[in-house]
Design an enzyme around this catalytic site. Structure first.
Site, short mmCIF file in Angstrom:
data_model
loop_
_atom_site.label_atom_id
_atom_site.label_comp_id
_atom_site.label_asym_id
_atom_site.label_seq_id
_atom_site.Cartn_x
_atom_site.Cartn_y
_atom_site.Cartn_z
N HIS A 141 0.84 -1.20 0.00
CA HIS A 141 0.00 0.00 0.00
C HIS A 141 0.87 1.25 0.00
CE1 HIS A 141 0.87 0.76 4.26
NE2 HIS A 141 0.53 -0.50 4.54
N CYS A 170 3.57 -5.08 6.42
CA CYS A 170 3.16 -4.67 5.08
C CYS A 170 4.32 -4.04 4.32
CB CYS A 170 2.01 -3.68 5.15
SG CYS A 170 0.41 -4.42 5.56
#
Length: 209
Positions: A141, A170
């Site tokens: 992201h 992430c």
């Protein structure tokens, strides 16, 4: 803004809604002809020789170097960028860690596991998240426009790859790189994400021959 009371999956979803208009540190497009790291080049050869991506776009994440390479479904490099990865080294995630709140994660649990993952854009956030292990709450992201934005941009600019180890697991990339490369290449349909190991031998995941 803090997401410590959320699980990794919930925190990543919140990031998708916290877009920022700053387009600094975009990363490189394929026309820049960047050189792949040694491990990334080995992984790319493994993928293309076996056609392992099965005609899907894919990304290679080199944790040791804090870099991401994004390829189209034909194996052509679309772009590369510095990337933030899990705070700790280590290649295997613990079962159930994705259901813990971020504040409950130990330093050792804040890692980006290595391996081959089938990726899928999040349908409910206009492809602002590319999940590569939904159950574990792991995704690619962009940076969020919250209080972490400035220090994380500083980390992305660091010439020391160790400075890019900061996330709970992430893979975070600059906003413009996500908009210009990640979203159009990986955000349209299912793809593949190859995360290279940083403690185990690369041949354990991408065997030669």
């Amino acid at each position: 803004m803090t997401h410590s009371f959320l699980t990794r999956r919930q925190a990543a979803s919140v990031v998708a809604l916290c877009c920022t208009s700053s387009f600094a540190l975009a990363g490189q497009t394929a026309t820049s002809a960047p050189t792949l790291t040694g491990d990334a080049a080995c992984a790319l050869q493994w993928v293309t020789a076996r056609r392992d991506n099965r005609d899907r776009a894919f990304a290679i994440v080199d944790k040791k170097e804090g870099k991401i390479y994004v390829f189209d479904r034909k194996g052509r490099l679309a772009g590369t960028s510095p990337a933030l990865v899990g705070k700790s080294s280590g290649d295997m995630d613990e079962p159930g860690v994705g259901h813990l709140e971020v504040s409950q994660l130990t330093t050792e649990q804040r890692k980006t596991p290595a391996g081959r993952f089938n990726s899928l854009p999040a349908a409910d956030h206009a492809a602002e998240i590319i999940w590569f292990d939904y159950d574990a709450g792991l995704a690619i992201h962009q940076l969020a426009s919250d209080s972490t934005y400035v220090p994380r941009m500083s980390r992305l600019r660091s010439p020391d790859p160790a400075g890019r180890r900061i996330t709970a697991g992430c893979v975070a990339v600059p906003v413009e790189f996500f908009a210009k490369i990640v979203r159009p290449v990986l955000g349209a349909r299912a793809g593949v994400v190859y995360v290279l190991p940083d403690t185990l031998p690369i041949n354990d995941f991408f065997p030669a021959g």
